[in-house]
Each structure stands twice: as C-alpha cells, then as structure tokens.
Design an enzyme around this catalytic site. Sequence first.
Site, mmCIF file in Angstrom:
data_model
loop_
_atom_site.group_PDB
_atom_site.id
_atom_site.type_symbol
_atom_site.label_atom_id
_atom_site.label_comp_id
_atom_site.label_asym_id
_atom_site.label_seq_id
_atom_site.Cartn_x
_atom_site.Cartn_y
_atom_site.Cartn_z
ATOM 1 N N ARG A 154 26.191 44.917 94.708
ATOM 2 C CA ARG A 154 25.951 44.059 93.319
ATOM 3 C C ARG A 154 24.724 43.789 92.858
ATOM 4 N NH1 ARG A 154 30.301 39.987 94.479
ATOM 5 N NH2 ARG A 154 29.865 38.905 92.654
ATOM 6 N N THR A 186 32.040 42.671 110.714
ATOM 7 C CA THR A 186 30.960 41.868 111.521
ATOM 8 C C THR A 186 31.411 41.882 113.097
ATOM 9 O OG1 THR A 186 32.354 39.673 111.153
ATOM 10 C CG2 THR A 186 30.313 40.257 109.803
ATOM 11 N N ASP A 206 21.634 37.967 105.717
ATOM 12 C CA ASP A 206 21.670 37.719 104.141
ATOM 13 C C ASP A 206 21.751 36.056 104.021
ATOM 14 O OD1 ASP A 206 24.274 37.445 104.911
ATOM 15 O OD2 ASP A 206 24.643 38.941 103.264
ATOM 16 N N ASN A 214 32.556 28.583 107.585
ATOM 17 C CA ASN A 214 31.648 29.272 108.835
ATOM 18 C C ASN A 214 30.401 29.831 108.050
ATOM 19 O OD1 ASN A 214 30.688 31.174 110.615
ATOM 20 N ND2 ASN A 214 32.131 32.574 110.062
#
Length: 465
Positions: free
Chosen positions: A20, A83, A108, A175
């Site tokens: 995106r 992940t 990120d 988290n």
Amino acid sequence: MEHTPNRLCAVVLAAGEGKRMRSSKPKVMLEVLLKPMLGWVLDAARGAGVEDLCVVTGHLEEQIKAYLGDTAETVTQHERKGTGHAVMMARDFLERHRGGKVLIACGDAPFLSSETITRALEQHNARGDAVTVISATLDDPYGYGRIIRSATGAVKAIVEQKEGTPEQLDVHEVNSGAYWFNVDTLLEVLNPDHLAASGITGEHYLTDAVAAIISIGEGAGAYAAHDKEVVMGANTPVQLHNLGELARTRIISDHLESGVNIPCTDGVIIGPDVVIGSDSTILPGTVITGRTVIGDGCLIGPTSVIDNSTIGNKVCINASQVRESTVQEGTDIGPYSQVRPGCTVGTGCHIGNYVELKNTTVGDSTYISHMSYIGDCDVGSEVDIGFGSVTVNYDGINKHRCSIGDRSIIGCNTNLIAPVHLGANTVTAAGTTVTEDIPDGAMAIGRPHTTVKDGWYQKKFGGRK
Ligand code: UD1
Ligand code: CA
C-alpha cells in the site's frame, strides 16, 4: 563462526512488502525525516548497546543489502510466512548467541528508542523472564496484537487482531512488535510445533512464542513503554508523512529546549542524528541531515542543506549547501554556493556567492568570493581567489589535483590546468591559463595581448551613431 553469548544481539524483521505504500522501495527503506525506517531501528538498537545485528530480508532485498553494507548481517526469507517464520531464518545467527539475549524488532516501526530497549532489558534481567514484550496502551488498539494477562496481571499470551475473541480484542495494551528473548529459550520454541501456522492466515506468528515459553515452564513479562510512539508504523503514504511530521516537530522542540534559535519552523527539517550547539540560529527552508554536527553561535539558512558534515562555531551558511565536509570556526558561505563531498574549509574563510568546492582543502582566512569552481585542490591560508577562477581538474578521463600555496593571489578568470602546483606567495594575472607549476614568490601571466586600433569604429561604420 565465533560463539559470542556476551554480546547483545538483535534480529530485525524487514522482509515485508508494504504494497500500500506504492513505492519501488521495500517498506523498511522508506524514509522518515530522510532516514530509512530500518536505519532508525538499527541505530536505536546500537544506542542500547546491541553489537551484533541480523536483518531478515526478502522483498527487494538487494536495496536493503546495499544500504546495510557490512554494518549488519542479513538472512533471506524467501517466502513470507509470518514473523515467527522470519525469525526461524535467523536460526544460525541465534545459535552463535546461545547463552545470550536477543532483541527482536520490526524494521517498520521507527520510533522504538534506545532508552525503551534498555529499560526493557533491565526489567527482563531483573525479573528473570525468558521473554519480555515491549507494550503500549492505545486508545484505539485495532490491528495490533493484544497483551493478554491473567487475573493477577501476569502475561499469558499475545493474541492477534484476526484471532481474538471480542473480550480479548477489548484489551488496550498492545504488542509493539519488539521483544527481548533469552536466546536458548527462543531457539527451543522456534519451530512449527510451538509456532503452529494460524488456521486463519496460515502464518507462523512470533507472538505465539509468549504462550509457548510459558507452556515450557519459563517466565514471560511485558515492559510498558512510556511513549505510545513505540508502536507507530505506516501502512499508507499519508501515514508515513504523519510519522515524519511527528518526528520533525519533536526534534525541533528538543533543539529549542537546548538553546537553538528557530524563529520560524517552516520548511525546517532536522534529522534524528543531528547535533546543534546553543545560540545557533536555523532559518526557514533549511534541511540538516545525517550525522551533522553544528557548533555554537552559527547562522544557518535560509534555504540551506547540510548533510553529514561538521560545522564549527560561529559559521554562517546562507542559502548554500554543504555535504560530507568540514567547515571550521568563523567561516561564512553563500549565498548560493555549494561545498561538495570531501572538503575541509579552515577558520575565518569567506566562500562567497556561486562558488563550488569539491574534494578540496582550504586553509585559514582564505577568500574565494565569487563564481569559482575549485575541485581536487589544496588551497593554502590567506589565499585570495579572484572572480571566476577555475581548477580545470578533469581531462576527460582522469581527475588531477592542484595546489595553491599560502598568501597567493589568484587573478580573476584564472584557469589552473590540473595538475599544477603554485607555491607560496604566487600571483596569477587576471585571465591567465596556468599550464605549469609556479615557484614560491613568482608571478604568472598568460593571456592574449590586447591590440588597440585607433579610429577603427569610424573607419568601419562611417556615419553610424
Ligand atoms: C505484528 C505483530 C503484532 C504487533 C505489530 C506491531 C505478529 C504476528 N504480530 O503485526 O502483534 O502488534 O506487529 O506493529 O508478529 N515480516 C517479515 N516476514 C514475514 C512477515 C513480517 O519479515 O513473513 C516483517 C515485516 O517486514 C515487518 C514486521 O515483520 O517489518 C512486522 O510484520 P507485519 O506484517 O507488519 O506485522 P503486523 O501485522 O503489524
Ligand atoms: Ca506492522
């Protein structure tokens, strides 16, 4: 490979695509304040004492590898299966750090700070947990993994947005995506049995490591970060812009607090690693990036760019650019000049308007006042370079260096055909093209002789006015 349990290490996840963002760069290479998000995370880890870094790359990994050079190891995650799967790719790196602690962070989320990393490690060690997740409490926790605690407050698990029950999704503690793990424990649960593929997304979640670690009888904790920014990332170009604005205002405020004058912040961008001394003034439209250090009492701007440079005290840079160079105390530059990489300009110099310097050293109290190009040259002290002087440093194949000794006077429109070396106290007459060395104290003149023809106009044009 060497086994180094005493060195703190980190695995940074950076294989994601970020579709995106509509960019030809991998997401972690997108910049916040002109610094890739990945760079923010790696510097935060280094600032917390992490010495060994491993970056998990995948999408467009060549760009990431080029950026990292030899500053971090990389491992490739060929298929992005979550992940947890990403961390599995770093198994060899982790094996080398058995007995130690590893920070896992996302490439990120640029606002994870060194301080938060350090505080979380202190808690991790003090409590003796095998995993400590860095958490934040958000008004709107949508999209983040939720920290699930027992009635006594002990951390039990992390549950993802897509997997949670309505009751779990009601939790506002989330988290951040950053954790400290004991390496040995992480290695024990780092397999598809403990981190099973999600029935919903098919991904192996690192977040499942928390419940897995508890299931094998070890401790899990959460370190509540003081700033909510620790969780912030960007999924759209506008969100990325907002991260930049947030960082920009915060950094400007920090400089104001430490005594830098910024009378108007319009168009002022100061990177996260820039240091500015007190009583320096930054004027609108000025962009200062990289590891730039600016001394006290400087006047920078308007509309100036300084990148990766060291600027001494009381320097003025007016509407000019300085890159990868050093400018010493009391020198002024501009308007409309540029100092390109590899220059050192001494104290008390005057680099005036439309001057370009490249890969050049300039001694103290030297004046290069107007319209000159000085490249690949060693200029002495108290030299005066007249208008429009040029080092002709490129023969079409190679660059060559010149030198100009102390106290020399270079007449206007002098060309130095490199390589030529001018001694101390030399003079070139205006318009001279210098093709050979000039010894100390000598004068060089080499220009077409002027012939004056009396009455020529009348003879040529007759009665023309
Ligand atoms: C993750 C966490 C979530 C947390 C959030 C914080 C999981 C399952 N969820 O969710 O609890 O609240 O971060 O931002 O971990 N990556 C890879 N390979 C992969 C998948 C991801 O390298 O196969 C990298 C991405 O490039 C990114 C990071 O891991 O840098 C996080 O991945 P992302 O997909 O953004 O996770 P979230 O859904 O945000
Ligand atoms: Ca994310």
